[in-house]
Each structure stands twice: as C-alpha cells, then as structure tokens.
Write a protein that holds these residues in place. Structure first.
Motif, PDB file in Angstrom:
ATOM      1  N   UNK A  84      27.091   1.750   3.871  1.00 17.63           N
ATOM      2  CA  UNK A  84      28.461   1.281   3.848  1.00 17.63           C
ATOM      3  C   UNK A  84      29.369   2.503   3.796  1.00 17.63           C
ATOM      4  N   UNK A  85      30.345   2.512   4.667  1.00 14.00           N
ATOM      5  CA  UNK A  85      31.257   3.656   4.722  1.00 14.00           C
ATOM      6  C   UNK A  85      32.513   3.315   3.940  1.00 14.00           C
ATOM      7  N   UNK A  86      32.885   4.140   2.948  1.00 11.76           N
ATOM      8  CA  UNK A  86      34.142   3.851   2.250  1.00 11.76           C
ATOM      9  C   UNK A  86      35.302   3.992   3.227  1.00 11.76           C
ATOM     10  N   UNK A  87      36.297   3.148   3.059  1.00 13.09           N
ATOM     11  CA  UNK A  87      37.442   3.186   3.963  1.00 13.09           C
ATOM     12  C   UNK A  87      38.237   4.467   3.717  1.00 13.09           C
ATOM     13  N   UNK A  88      38.609   5.183   4.788  1.00 12.72           N
ATOM     14  CA  UNK A  88      39.459   6.369   4.585  1.00 12.72           C
ATOM     15  C   UNK A  88      40.755   5.982   3.889  1.00 12.72           C
ATOM     16  N   UNK A  89      41.357   6.954   3.215  1.00 11.70           N
ATOM     17  CA  UNK A  89      42.607   6.683   2.483  1.00 11.70           C
ATOM     18  C   UNK A  89      43.773   6.406   3.441  1.00 11.70           C
ATOM     19  N   UNK A  90      44.796   5.781   2.886  1.00 10.08           N
ATOM     20  CA  UNK A  90      46.051   5.526   3.604  1.00 10.08           C
ATOM     21  C   UNK A  90      46.541   6.858   4.185  1.00 10.08           C
ATOM     22  N   UNK A  91      46.765   6.884   5.483  1.00  9.34           N
ATOM     23  CA  UNK A  91      47.212   8.127   6.116  1.00  9.34           C
ATOM     24  C   UNK A  91      48.131   7.801   7.273  1.00  9.34           C
ATOM     25  N   UNK A  92      49.002   8.737   7.606  1.00  9.10           N
ATOM     26  CA  UNK A  92      49.936   8.517   8.707  1.00  9.10           C
ATOM     27  C   UNK A  92      49.587   9.336   9.936  1.00  9.10           C
ATOM     28  N   UNK A  93      48.407   9.939   9.912  1.00  9.70           N
ATOM     29  CA  UNK A  93      48.001  10.729  11.067  1.00  9.70           C
ATOM     30  C   UNK A  93      46.488  10.634  11.198  1.00  9.70           C
ATOM     31  N   UNK A  94      46.026  10.591  12.441  1.00  9.54           N
ATOM     32  CA  UNK A  94      44.595  10.544  12.675  1.00  9.54           C
ATOM     33  C   UNK A  94      44.317  11.228  14.013  1.00  9.54           C
ATOM     34  N   UNK A  95      43.058  11.568  14.249  1.00 12.18           N
ATOM     35  CA  UNK A  95      42.733  12.187  15.532  1.00 12.18           C
ATOM     36  C   UNK A  95      41.576  11.435  16.179  1.00 12.18           C
ATOM     37  N   UNK A  96      41.582  11.451  17.514  1.00 17.05           N
ATOM     38  CA  UNK A  96      40.478  10.885  18.269  1.00 17.05           C
ATOM     39  C   UNK A  96      40.352  11.683  19.561  1.00 17.05           C
ATOM     40  N   UNK A  97      39.177  12.271  19.796  1.00 14.63           N
ATOM     41  CA  UNK A  97      38.918  12.999  21.049  1.00 14.63           C
ATOM     42  C   UNK A  97      39.984  14.022  21.416  1.00 14.63           C
ATOM     43  N   UNK A  98      40.495  14.757  20.447  1.00 12.41           N
ATOM     44  CA  UNK A  98      41.500  15.765  20.765  1.00 12.41           C
ATOM     45  C   UNK A  98      42.933  15.251  20.790  1.00 12.41           C
ATOM     46  N   UNK A  99      43.105  13.953  20.618  1.00 10.92           N
ATOM     47  CA  UNK A  99      44.451  13.381  20.540  1.00 10.92           C
ATOM     48  C   UNK A  99      44.816  13.215  19.072  1.00 10.92           C
TER      49      UNK A  99
END
Ligand SMILES: [Cu+2]
Length: 328
Positions: free
Chosen positions: A177-192
């Motif tokens: 089970x993966x703990x949910x990441x914390x509340x955040x206003x920025x994320x990255x995916x594939x260099x974006x």
C-alpha cells in the motif's frame, strides 16, 4: 430533521430495552442509525426538484447499480497484476446489455481503474462489441491489491444524466500500500511540471487552474484530448467517491487557449482529502499529472458572496458554471 432524530433516539432506546431482555440487539440495532444518516443526507442535499438536479445526494462511483443501470464485470478477481483485457457490460432497466450511448467528452464510455489506495490510476476507452460487451486493455501497474473500476457513461435512451457506476476488482499477489503523497500544488510527470492554482471548498464549485510547463517554459500548444485541453478526475480518499469536474471552455470556442493554464470547476461534497488526476496531451502523448488536495469545510457565512480568495468575479457563485450548460 427533528422528527427522525427523535424517532431514532426513541427506537434506539427501545432496542436497548429489547437487547437487554432478549439479547438480540446486535441483529436489529444497526438499521436505526443508517436510517437517521440517510434522512440527514436527503435533507442536506435535496433542493426540491430532485429529478432535475444534476447533483445527486450520493456521490457518483459508489454504486454498482443506479437508475436501472448496472455494471456487470465478467470477472471480479485476477490471478496476477499483469496487463490484461478487462471485460464488462452495462445492463439497462430491461436487464439487457446497453448498446447505445450518448457521447460524453468524445467517447461513449470512460473506464477509470485505480487501486483503492489511489495508486496506479489509468483512464482508458474500451471497445464495444455487438453483444454489448465492453473490452479494454488495463495494465494494473500498481501491482496486487483491490482496485476500483469506474464506468462513466450516458445511456442514449431517456434524458439521463451521465452515470458513474463502480465495482471492485481484486488482483492477487503480494500486496503493498502506497501512502498518499501530501497536499501539494506542484507535481512532475515525464519532464513536465504541472502546478495547481485554487483550493477545493466543500459544497461549492471550486475553480482550479492547472498550469503546464516544460523545462521552465509554459506549454502553449497543448493538444485537444477528449474535446478539451485536459481531463480531470477527482476521487475522495477513503471511499473513492468520484467527483463532478468540468472544464471551463473547449478547444475551438474562440477564447480557450491551448495552455499553459487549463481551468476546471470541481465540486466536492465534503471536507477531506482528494486525489486529482489530470490527463493532458502534448506532442501526441497523453500524460497524467497527479495531485493530492485537501478540501476545506464549507464557509459558514451563508449570505457571503462566496469567495475562493481569488478576484475571479466571472464565476463567483456555484450556479454560474452549471448555467453555462456543459452537457454531462
Ligand atoms: Cu475517458
């Protein structure tokens, strides 16, 4: 509200008496509490014309069957977390598989698969066979565990709103089970990099803008995907309620730009933690950016011209976006 509460308290009192006398409390007591809860929910959300109201008392995605339509998977368990074909049917009020749908967001049916800890999100578009069986390739990349499967569609007959039915799929194997990441206003995916402006507020239509950039530069040539520059799914942690989100504007309407900002309105029913999944397309590839967002409780001042804290008067109330007439 008063009466059901009183009745319930009275019923519980009676049950306690009976339980003491006959020892059957366990078998009969539970129904009393749920019925009070149900009354509360109905009172809280029903504004009168519940046939026409787009927002149902029960959030979408929690029911396997609703308004005569049922999600019927051909299997509810898999031996291993390997890419596989998932098949299912939607049966209608007559019990037969539904073969005619009204297109929403460019597709007859959207299938969302996610593990119950909100990991391994996938959004795919199954193919409908002549017999009414839908089939989609799913990858189950989060591994073993219990997954939630959502079918989001609108039947062609009747003037039905889109339905989202949900069912579980158990995938055998070593569970993590993966703990949910914390509340955040920025994320990255594939260099974006994708940033989130705006906050979810329970009980209102909250404006959210997702901004896409790459290598420090705003992306201004997003490609239409599902008749929009982005498709956002929001799920509530704990029960995976599937929330109503719609984009503000669409490609080709003369005012919606292909990035870097993609604007949505999201309605969350309660305070709590939500996972947001943004699908966007750039240079021919669809990617998903994920966020954890915490919804604040509804502001208590009922007369207030509700503010999201943003000077955005165009959409200052929860009514406006609905009136704009998004067809789903
Ligand atoms: Cu879809």
């Amino acid at each position: 509200m008063k009466t059901p509460t009183k009745l319930t308290a009275y019923a519980v009192g009676l049950l306690a008496l009976f339980a003491g006398a006959a020892g059957v409390g366990k078998a009969v007591a539970p129904p009393a509490a749920p019925s009070a809860e149900h009354a509360e929910m109905t009172a809280g959300h029903d504004d009168g014309g519940h046939d026409a109201a787009p927002v149902a008392a029960v959030p979408k995605g929690l029911q396997v069957s609703q308004d005569g339509y049922t999600l019927v998977p051909t299997t509810t368990s898999l031996a291993a977390a390997t890419p596989t074909t998932y098949a299912f049917r939607i049966t209608g009020p007559d019990g037969k598989p539904v073969t005619k749908y009204t297109r929403t967001h460019d597709k007859d049916l959207h299938l969302i698969v996610v593990r119950r800890d909100l990991a391994g999100f996938e959004h795919v578009h199954p193919t409908l066979g002549a017999d009414g069986t839908w089939r989609a390739r799913i990858s189950l990349k989060a591994g073993a565990g219990t997954y939630r499967v959502f079918a989001d569609f609108a039947p062609a007959t009747g003037d039905k709103d889109a339905l989202t039915l949900g069912t579980d799929l158990v995938v055998a194997g070593q569970q993590a089970s993966t703990p949910l990441p914390k509340h955040a206003h920025s994320t990255t995916v594939d260099g974006y990099t994708v940033t989130l402006d705006g906050e979810l507020v329970a009980g209102t239509s909250s404006a959210l803008t997702l901004n896409v950039s790459k290598g420090g530069r705003p992306v201004t040539d997003l490609q239409p995907y599902l008749a929009a520059y982005g498709h956002l799914v929001a799920l509530r942690q704990g029960d995976l309620a599937y929330l109503h989100v719609h984009p503000d504007g669409e490609p080709g309407d003369g005012k919606t730009k292909p990035g870097p900002g993609i604007k949505f309105y999201a309605e969350v029913p309660t305070a709590g933690t939500y996972r947001l999944y943004l699908d966007f397309q750039h240079q021919g590839v669809v990617r998903t950016a994920e966020f954890t967002a915490t919804a604040e409780a509804t502001k208590v001042d009922p007369a207030a011209e509700h503010g999201t804290g943003k000077p955005d008067d165009d959409h200052g109330t929860s009514e406006k976006p609905e009136e704009a007439g998004h067809g789903h």
